[in-house]
Design a protein around this motif. Structure first.
Motif, PDB file in Angstrom:
ATOM      1  N   PHE A 297      -8.910   8.588  -4.928  1.00  0.00           N
ATOM      2  CA  PHE A 297      -9.888   9.529  -4.373  1.00  0.00           C
ATOM      3  C   PHE A 297      -9.664  10.882  -5.032  1.00  0.00           C
ATOM      4  O   PHE A 297      -8.571  11.441  -4.887  1.00  0.00           O
ATOM      5  CB  PHE A 297      -9.708   9.686  -2.857  1.00  0.00           C
TER       6      PHE A 297
ATOM      7  N   HIS B 236     -14.957   0.565  -0.017  1.00  0.00           N
ATOM      8  CA  HIS B 236     -14.592   1.489  -1.100  1.00  0.00           C
ATOM      9  C   HIS B 236     -14.825   0.752  -2.410  1.00  0.00           C
ATOM     10  O   HIS B 236     -14.476  -0.414  -2.519  1.00  0.00           O
ATOM     11  CB  HIS B 236     -13.099   1.854  -1.034  1.00  0.00           C
TER      12      HIS B 236
ATOM     13  N   VAL C 147      -4.397   6.104  -4.722  1.00  0.00           N
ATOM     14  CA  VAL C 147      -3.892   5.531  -3.474  1.00  0.00           C
ATOM     15  C   VAL C 147      -3.391   4.096  -3.686  1.00  0.00           C
ATOM     16  O   VAL C 147      -2.356   3.715  -3.164  1.00  0.00           O
ATOM     17  CB  VAL C 147      -4.980   5.569  -2.386  1.00  0.00           C
TER      18      VAL C 147
ATOM     19  N   ASN D 214      -6.402  11.468  -6.558  1.00  0.00           N
ATOM     20  CA  ASN D 214      -5.237  11.029  -5.796  1.00  0.00           C
ATOM     21  C   ASN D 214      -5.208   9.503  -5.793  1.00  0.00           C
ATOM     22  O   ASN D 214      -5.987   8.862  -5.105  1.00  0.00           O
ATOM     23  CB  ASN D 214      -5.346  11.599  -4.379  1.00  0.00           C
TER      24      ASN D 214
ATOM     25  N   TYR E 272     -14.816  13.093   6.078  1.00  0.00           N
ATOM     26  CA  TYR E 272     -13.671  12.203   6.094  1.00  0.00           C
ATOM     27  C   TYR E 272     -12.559  12.879   6.869  1.00  0.00           C
ATOM     28  O   TYR E 272     -12.322  14.060   6.697  1.00  0.00           O
ATOM     29  CB  TYR E 272     -13.189  11.894   4.662  1.00  0.00           C
TER      30      TYR E 272
ATOM     31  N   GLN F  51       4.195   1.633   6.022  1.00  0.00           N
ATOM     32  CA  GLN F  51       4.144   2.865   6.818  1.00  0.00           C
ATOM     33  C   GLN F  51       2.733   3.427   6.896  1.00  0.00           C
ATOM     34  O   GLN F  51       1.897   3.112   6.057  1.00  0.00           O
ATOM     35  CB  GLN F  51       5.018   3.922   6.150  1.00  0.00           C
ATOM     36  N   SER F  52       2.536   4.310   7.844  1.00  0.00           N
ATOM     37  CA  SER F  52       1.263   5.032   7.914  1.00  0.00           C
ATOM     38  C   SER F  52       1.059   5.803   6.617  1.00  0.00           C
ATOM     39  O   SER F  52       1.998   6.406   6.106  1.00  0.00           O
ATOM     40  CB  SER F  52       1.280   6.026   9.068  1.00  0.00           C
ATOM     41  N   GLY F  53      -0.139   5.764   6.096  1.00  0.00           N
ATOM     42  CA  GLY F  53      -0.431   6.502   4.872  1.00  0.00           C
ATOM     43  C   GLY F  53      -0.061   5.757   3.602  1.00  0.00           C
ATOM     44  O   GLY F  53      -0.224   6.279   2.499  1.00  0.00           O
ATOM     45  N   SER F  54       0.419   4.514   3.724  1.00  0.00           N
ATOM     46  CA  SER F  54       0.834   3.781   2.520  1.00  0.00           C
ATOM     47  C   SER F  54      -0.361   3.185   1.780  1.00  0.00           C
ATOM     48  O   SER F  54      -0.234   2.764   0.641  1.00  0.00           O
ATOM     49  CB  SER F  54       1.833   2.687   2.895  1.00  0.00           C
ATOM     50  N   GLY F  55      -1.502   3.123   2.422  1.00  0.00           N
ATOM     51  CA  GLY F  55      -2.700   2.626   1.734  1.00  0.00           C
ATOM     52  C   GLY F  55      -3.236   1.317   2.282  1.00  0.00           C
ATOM     53  O   GLY F  55      -4.080   0.684   1.655  1.00  0.00           O
ATOM     54  N   LYS F  56      -2.812   0.927   3.477  1.00  0.00           N
ATOM     55  CA  LYS F  56      -3.252  -0.352   4.051  1.00  0.00           C
ATOM     56  C   LYS F  56      -4.758  -0.368   4.300  1.00  0.00           C
ATOM     57  O   LYS F  56      -5.449  -1.314   3.922  1.00  0.00           O
ATOM     58  CB  LYS F  56      -2.523  -0.627   5.387  1.00  0.00           C
ATOM     59  N   THR F  57      -5.233   0.695   4.952  1.00  0.00           N
ATOM     60  CA  THR F  57      -6.660   0.729   5.272  1.00  0.00           C
ATOM     61  C   THR F  57      -7.499   0.787   4.000  1.00  0.00           C
ATOM     62  O   THR F  57      -8.508   0.099   3.882  1.00  0.00           O
ATOM     63  CB  THR F  57      -6.977   1.942   6.166  1.00  0.00           C
ATOM     64  N   VAL F  58      -7.044   1.583   3.043  1.00  0.00           N
ATOM     65  CA  VAL F  58      -7.786   1.684   1.783  1.00  0.00           C
ATOM     66  C   VAL F  58      -7.819   0.321   1.093  1.00  0.00           C
ATOM     67  O   VAL F  58      -8.862  -0.105   0.588  1.00  0.00           O
ATOM     68  CB  VAL F  58      -7.170   2.760   0.864  1.00  0.00           C
TER      69      VAL F  58
END
Ligand SMILES: Nc1ncnc2c1ncn2[C@@H]1O[C@H](COP(=O)(O)OP(=O)(O)O)[C@@H](O)[C@H]1O
Ligand SMILES: [Mg+2]
Lengths: 233, 252
Positions: B11, B51, B16, B14, A199, B35-42
């Motif tokens: 994960f 997932h 998310v 953590n 990952y 924002q980037s890293g806010s969890g959109k993709t997850v």
């Protein structure tokens, strides 16, 4: 992991991948196996002879030691450790790259069991190719030893040829092939595991591939002891 | 319509996604912003089942994904198309083969019909004929995105997911890609979900907007309201660029 070892839902897909993997993991390993086996066969014969210069030892000693070392350990265990580096890192980085570039997710979206589709052909191909690589290595290792007689005056080719035929135990070949197939399974499945579950970014693919090689090698060494204990006791 | 109810996802400890609930409407370009890293993709990958979520419901027109068995999920995937952030085209296949791939996986039609459908999709995204035989690495990022869209719509999906469709593209190409997704959504009545951190896209094609902040859904609404919300995080996001600061000034 369970999803790897199910029958491929599309046999066509398995048989499309399988020959490619035979070529990539098997045939493309031939050159390195050849070079290493010849040179190790040569140097092992030379060292054995030079370090056993006791005239009381029979003439067949050198050939015999070389042959049994090749048969028992070099052409299986040591060869597999070398291939753990080549094939292990190849598998881990290929699958890892597909993971981080989301190609594995893309396969899943299209209803493909990605673990099965990507991993099974590699494991099967490598396990199938391994005995051939081992026999190839044994043969070339013995040829390497023969060259000591041809190129130097340390040993005569006659003595060597007697040695490598003396007290030959066919079971050793079987033992070696069995062992190497188990190692092939370890190398390919460990590498696939690290690749599949990587990952992050390119750096993480590098780490996955290092982990695959290191842990694959350790497992080989451990299983070598286990198998030897079971099979030769 | 896709309904997400009280979804948690973590994960290795953590967490998310935290108790996310949202509704994504049919025939609209629903947007998840943050924002980037806010969890959109997850969140997006959880909705599709890439997932496994820890808790909650994900209902595709009433069908709850976490209850489904593997083969049921596969049937559902027949109705799903996805455009990945990095396009995720298969390196070893040509452009045309990439678009034919999902057809080969799912559709019982002949090779000839599959090829026809693939060419139709590639034309629909305005890709020139001469690119069809090339490898993905031989075409530009914008073209790769088009191919990925063509692949995503090849099976006429009911649900289309786009993860940051214009990341890595210049503003003009971004606009074209956004509009293409918008057109396709309306043309085929698709439930489309788009992840984005780009305010231009939001203003261009956003129809039902969900704002995620640190894994929590902080706001849901439409683009007319987005300038007048009393939420510090959302305001920071919306007015991050000078352009939208100016817009705010003019409005006041
Ligand atoms: N497979 C994964 N394993 C562990 N952590 C992950 C994984 N995927 C995402 N994360 C974490 O989840 C958080 C949200 O990531 P992401 O959804 O990719 O953000 P973005 O909003 O930019 O799409 C990040 O902190 C990331 O590190
Ligand atoms: Mg993202």
């Amino acid at each position: 992991m369970k999803r790897v070892f199910v029958l491929p839902d599309r046999r066509k897909m398995f048989f499309r991948q399988f020959p490619k993997e035979l070529e990539k993991l098997g045939l493309q390993s031939l050159p390195i196996v050849a070079i290493i086996s010849v040179f190790i066969g040569f140097i092992m014969t030379m060292q054995t002879k030079l370090n056993t210069s006791n005239p009381l030892l029979p003439v067949y000693t050198t050939g015999l030691v070389t042959r049994d070392t090749l048969l028992l350990e070099f052409s299986s265990t040591i060869l597999c450790l070398i291939l753990a580096g080549k094939v292990g890192s190849n598998i881990a980085s290929e699958i890892g790259t597909m993971r981080i570039t989301e190609q594995i997710d893309a396969l899943e979206i299209m209803g493909v069991n990605s673990a099965n589709y990507l991993i099974l052909p590699k494991i099967v191909a490598f396990v199938v190719m391994m005995p051939f690589l081992v026999i190839f290595s044994m043969g070339l290792g013995l040829v390497g030893g023969y060259f000591v007689g041809v190129l130097t005056s340390i040993l005569t080719t006659g003595d060597y040829l007697v040695g490598i035929q003396y007290a030959f135990v066919p079971f050793y070949v079987f033992y070696s092939l069995m062992k190497s197939m188990i190692f092939a399974f370890i190398i390919s499945s460990v590498a696939a595991y690290y690749g599949y579950y990587s990952y992050g970014g390119a750096l993480d693919v590098g780490k996955a591939s290092t982990n695959a090689v290191v842990n694959g090698s350790i497992l080989i060494l451990f299983f070598n002891i286990l198998i030897t204990k079971i099979m030769l006791n | 319509m896709i309904e997400v109810k009280n979804v948690d996802k973590s994960f290795d400890g953590n967490q998310v996604l935290k108790n996310v609930s949202a509704v994504f409407e049919t025939g609209k370009t629903n947007m998840i912003i943050g924002q980037s890293g806010s969890g959109k993709t997850v969140l997006m990958k959880s909705i599709i089942g890439l997932h496994r979520i820890d808790k909650g419901r994900i209902e595709y027109d009433g069908r709850n994904l976490p209850d489904m068995k593997m083969n049921e999920i596969r049937l559902l995937r027949r109705e799903v198309g996805m455009l990945f952030q990095g396009s995720a085209l298969f390196d070893s296949l040509s452009v045309l083969e990439n678009v034919m791939y999902p057809l080969e996986m799912f559709s019982p039609t002949s090779a000839e019909e599959m090829k026809e459908r693939a060419i139709f999709c590639l034309r629909r995204v305005n890709l020139e004929e001469k690119a069809f035989g090339l490898a993905p690495s031989e075409i530009s990022g914008g073209m790769q995105k088009r191919v990925a869209i063509a692949r995503a719509i090849a099976l006429q999906p009911k649900y289309l997911f786009c993860d940051e469709p214009n990341s890595g593209l210049d503003p003009k190409t971004s606009l074209i890609i956004d509009q293409l997704i918008h057109e396709i959504t309306h043309e085929f009545e698709i439930t489309t979900i788009i992840n984005s951190h780009d305010m231009n896209s939001v203003m261009e094609i956003g129809e039902n907007i969900i704002f995620i902040e640190k894994g929590v859904k902080a706001w849901q609404g439409n683009k007319d309201d987005i300038f007048h919300v009393d939420n510090q995080a959302l305001n920071d996001f919306v007015f991050a660029s000078e352009l939208y600061k100016q817009v705010r000034k003019v409005n006041q």
